[in-house]
Motif scaffolding. Structure first.
Motif, PDB file in Angstrom:
ATOM      1  N   TYR A  48      24.156 -41.550  20.218  1.00  0.00           N
ATOM      2  CA  TYR A  48      23.002 -41.511  21.017  1.00  0.00           C
ATOM      3  C   TYR A  48      22.010 -41.945  19.984  1.00  0.00           C
ATOM      4  CZ  TYR A  48      25.575 -38.234  24.042  1.00  0.00           C
ATOM      5  OH  TYR A  48      26.340 -37.711  25.033  1.00  0.00           O
ATOM      6  N   ALA A 103      22.928 -44.524  25.089  1.00  0.00           N
ATOM      7  CA  ALA A 103      24.267 -43.966  24.656  1.00  0.00           C
ATOM      8  C   ALA A 103      25.292 -45.117  24.297  1.00  0.00           C
ATOM      9  CB  ALA A 103      24.765 -42.946  25.404  1.00  0.00           C
ATOM     10  N   THR A 141      23.295 -42.294  29.337  1.00  0.00           N
ATOM     11  CA  THR A 141      23.006 -41.027  28.598  1.00  0.00           C
ATOM     12  C   THR A 141      23.401 -39.918  28.966  1.00  0.00           C
ATOM     13  OG1 THR A 141      21.216 -42.482  27.624  1.00  0.00           O
ATOM     14  CG2 THR A 141      21.286 -39.924  27.041  1.00  0.00           C
ATOM     15  N   LEU A 142      24.843 -39.487  28.903  1.00  0.00           N
ATOM     16  CA  LEU A 142      25.373 -38.333  29.325  1.00  0.00           C
ATOM     17  C   LEU A 142      26.125 -37.721  28.436  1.00  0.00           C
ATOM     18  CD1 LEU A 142      26.648 -39.911  32.837  1.00  0.00           C
ATOM     19  CD2 LEU A 142      24.861 -38.437  32.606  1.00  0.00           C
ATOM     20  N   PRO A 143      26.543 -36.466  28.675  1.00  0.00           N
ATOM     21  CA  PRO A 143      27.291 -35.627  27.666  1.00  0.00           C
ATOM     22  C   PRO A 143      28.615 -36.242  27.722  1.00  0.00           C
ATOM     23  CG  PRO A 143      26.269 -34.115  29.105  1.00  0.00           C
ATOM     24  CD  PRO A 143      26.064 -35.432  29.771  1.00  0.00           C
ATOM     25  N   GLN A 144      29.207 -36.285  26.498  1.00  0.00           N
ATOM     26  CA  GLN A 144      30.719 -36.858  26.430  1.00  0.00           C
ATOM     27  C   GLN A 144      31.631 -36.171  27.128  1.00  0.00           C
ATOM     28  OE1 GLN A 144      31.831 -37.444  22.210  1.00  0.00           O
ATOM     29  NE2 GLN A 144      33.843 -37.175  22.472  1.00  0.00           N
ATOM     30  N   SER A 145      31.589 -35.044  27.693  1.00  0.00           N
ATOM     31  CA  SER A 145      32.506 -34.650  28.538  1.00  0.00           C
ATOM     32  C   SER A 145      32.651 -35.101  29.946  1.00  0.00           C
ATOM     33  CB  SER A 145      32.216 -32.873  28.816  1.00  0.00           C
ATOM     34  OG  SER A 145      30.909 -32.769  29.080  1.00  0.00           O
ATOM     35  N   LYS A 160      33.783 -41.041  20.835  1.00  0.00           N
ATOM     36  CA  LYS A 160      32.859 -40.359  20.573  1.00  0.00           C
ATOM     37  C   LYS A 160      31.564 -41.249  21.314  1.00  0.00           C
ATOM     38  CE  LYS A 160      31.068 -42.022  16.219  1.00  0.00           C
ATOM     39  NZ  LYS A 160      30.581 -41.685  14.692  1.00  0.00           N
TER      40      LYS A 160
END
Length: 230
Positions: A164, A190, A73-77, A161
């Protein structure tokens, strides 16, 4: 004795031994297999491997493939997507959370554990390893996960993408326990979804052409009245 005869005699002796001892053949076979070398122990691994699903479908007369991975569960970046090996391999690299390689992570997690600060050997060993890993990796991007695709795809990614979704538990009891442990913070898992398009373009459809040929020797005013009646 000639070498050939000696070799034949040796084989004959072996066969007799195998007949006399049923285990002789088994032992001989195991000896021929050899001993597989044991893999060396590694002090760390930054290889990131996720469960994934890969399915294909037809869209706008073009083969597409969707790859879904259950990821951190991390940011897409913090995910890097690449197409490798001429469009046959999807590569997914993940930037690891900085907290994982924080020197004081264990000390902070065990600050309430009696006697932990006295374990200087454990703390020093952890700190040394973290410092080594940090010097080897840029922004601690783990070794990528390569997924072989069912067909050659274009280098340009159609879309990707991270979705979540709330993390449900098997039972209400487990859910209450987890929520108490996490101070009632809602947890999510995610899914990274990557859509790719086949490199092979469909052939264009051609409409049937009608070609009308007019015989110039035939007068437009002439009519075919057919045969005269008898």
């Amino acid at each position: 004795m000639p070498k050939k005869q000696a070799h034949a005699a040796g084989r004959g002796d072996t066969k007799q031994e195998e007949k006399g001892d049923p285990l002789a053949a088994v032992v001989k076979g195991m000896a021929n297999l050899g001993v597989r070398e044991q893999e060396e122990a590694k002090p760390f691994s930054m290889s990131v491997k996720f469960p994934f699903m890969c399915y294909t479908y037809l869209k706008e007369r073009r083969n597409h493939v969707m790859v879904e991975l259950l990821v951190f569960t991390l940011p897409q970046s913090m995910f890097k997507i690449q197409i490798k090996k001429g469009g046959m391999v999807l590569s997914v690299a993940t930037q690891l959370p900085a907290k994982f390689l924080e020197v004081n992570r264990n000390a902070r997690a065990n600050q309430n554990v009696a006697g932990y600060n006295d374990l200087t050997a454990e703390r020093n060993s952890f700190d040394t390893l973290v410092t080594l890993i940090d010097s080897l990796y840029d922004k601690v991007v783990g070794d990528p996960q390569d997924i072989v695709l069912p067909f050659k795809v274009e280098d340009e990614i159609v879309s990707w993408k991270v979705s979540y979704e709330t993390n449900s538990t098997r039972s209400e009891e487990e859910g209450q326990s987890l929520r108490r442990l996490l101070d009632r913070n809602q947890q999510f898992f995610a899914i990274l979804k990557i859509e790719l398009k086949s490199a092979f373009k469909p052939t264009a459809k051609h409409r049937a052409a009608i070609n009308v040929v007019v015989d110039s020797d035939v007068s437009e005013d002439s009519d075919d009245d057919g045969m005269d009646g008898c």
